[in-house]
Write an enzyme that holds these catalytic residues in place. Sequence first.
Site, PDB file in Angstrom:
ATOM      1  N   CYS A 113    -162.113 -50.211  34.501  1.00  0.00           N
ATOM      2  CA  CYS A 113    -161.429 -49.392  35.295  1.00  0.00           C
ATOM      3  C   CYS A 113    -161.319 -47.922  35.333  1.00  0.00           C
ATOM      4  O   CYS A 113    -161.174 -47.241  36.389  1.00  0.00           O
ATOM      5  CB  CYS A 113    -159.903 -49.593  35.044  1.00  0.00           C
ATOM      6  SG  CYS A 113    -159.516 -51.353  35.328  1.00  0.00           S
ATOM      7  N   HIS A 246    -155.442 -44.015  37.695  1.00  0.00           N
ATOM      8  CA  HIS A 246    -155.860 -45.572  37.951  1.00  0.00           C
ATOM      9  C   HIS A 246    -154.597 -46.339  38.356  1.00  0.00           C
ATOM     10  O   HIS A 246    -153.470 -46.141  37.620  1.00  0.00           O
ATOM     11  CB  HIS A 246    -156.383 -45.820  36.565  1.00  0.00           C
ATOM     12  CG  HIS A 246    -156.674 -47.503  36.694  1.00  0.00           C
ATOM     13  ND1 HIS A 246    -157.354 -48.045  37.816  1.00  0.00           N
ATOM     14  CD2 HIS A 246    -156.544 -48.674  35.875  1.00  0.00           C
ATOM     15  CE1 HIS A 246    -157.532 -49.532  37.712  1.00  0.00           C
ATOM     16  NE2 HIS A 246    -156.728 -49.704  36.367  1.00  0.00           N
ATOM     17  N   ASN A 276    -154.544 -53.937  41.229  1.00  0.00           N
ATOM     18  CA  ASN A 276    -155.360 -53.115  40.559  1.00  0.00           C
ATOM     19  C   ASN A 276    -157.031 -53.487  40.797  1.00  0.00           C
ATOM     20  O   ASN A 276    -157.344 -54.725  40.731  1.00  0.00           O
ATOM     21  CB  ASN A 276    -155.368 -53.472  39.088  1.00  0.00           C
ATOM     22  CG  ASN A 276    -156.253 -52.803  38.156  1.00  0.00           C
ATOM     23  OD1 ASN A 276    -157.015 -52.210  38.448  1.00  0.00           O
ATOM     24  ND2 ASN A 276    -155.831 -52.680  36.749  1.00  0.00           N
TER      25      ASN A 276
END
Length: 319
Positions: A113, A246, A276
């Site tokens: 990520c 993020h 996500n």
Amino acid sequence: MIYSKIAGTGSYTPERILTNQDLEKIVETNDAWIQSRTGIRQRHVRAENQATSDLALMASQRALEAAGVTPAEVDLIIVATTTPDMVFPSTACILQAKLGVTGGAAFDVQAVCTGFVYALSIADKFIRSGSAKCALVVGAETFTNLLDWSDRNTCVLFGDGAGAVVLRPSDAPGIYSTHIHSDGRYADMLSVPGTVCGGKASGSPTVRMDGGAVFKFAVKVLDQVCREALEANHLQVSDVDWLIPHQANVRIIESTAHKVGMDISRVVVTVGEHGNTSAASIPLALDLAVRDGRIKAGQRVLIAGVGGGFTWGSALIGM
Ligand code: UT7
């Protein structure tokens, strides 16, 4: 002094949307739990014939168009992805061919990520050193490929998408600074502990996660790396117009904003619509906020990522 500057942004999410209500039919979960614990309402899921490079291509074409750059001008392509089309060649090389680019260098970066922050940090150094004149930096994921749809602890969290930026040299910032970190001791906290061996998958090809531990770690390092960016540039949080953390969980985003001292109205939040999307989450959010007019030329944007590895990092960007 040469800086790198974002000349254009682009993004793409697949057409198919999977809502929390859809998930209720697949696994023992409910919309109220998912929304209250994560802020996620829906996520996009790739079509059967779409690979990561296809999502990357759409986002890249939009970024190139916004930058007014032709593919022939691109001399560096970096794709941050955890879900490459295949073991090799790299998704960046596949994207390069799909764009019709025949020169320069293309490679993937794997920092889960945090991948886009890593890729941006690398591309920034290529531009600053004069080694590249036009870099295409992409975060692209078909992360739903890695999900066990019977594991409610993980399958409700992730989605597919892609975001891209074009970086060009500039006399003024541009990217003020990037900071990237990793600590492999935390590898087991979030992983897909599988590989390809002897013609078949060995180990587990789906996401394993200690959600609570990831949550605490994420809030801690996102705050640290935001402060690191501000201190390196002798700036206060009030000097920054937008924070793009993020997009993993709205509670992580809110806790980070609170710790950093950024009002939530100046934080770009897309996790509700996208879930996500791993390496794609930051460039996707950046592009949406540029295109809807929130992020304007001349503003400062602080991006901060955290992900498996563990990895984390930030970049302070002048738009
Ligand atoms: O890029 C980084 C990727 N990873 C992350 O961002 C994950 C970070 N962690 C998180 O976002 C949160 O820890 C989660 C959203 C994963 C979990 O939230 P939580 O508030 O930490 O919940 P929990 O793990 O403490 O679970 C609470 C309860 C449990 O039931 P019991 O044991 O209390 O009876 C879980 O079994 O919620 C249950 N639960 C669910 N219930 C309905 C877990 N997942 C679900 C679900 N639907 N999908």
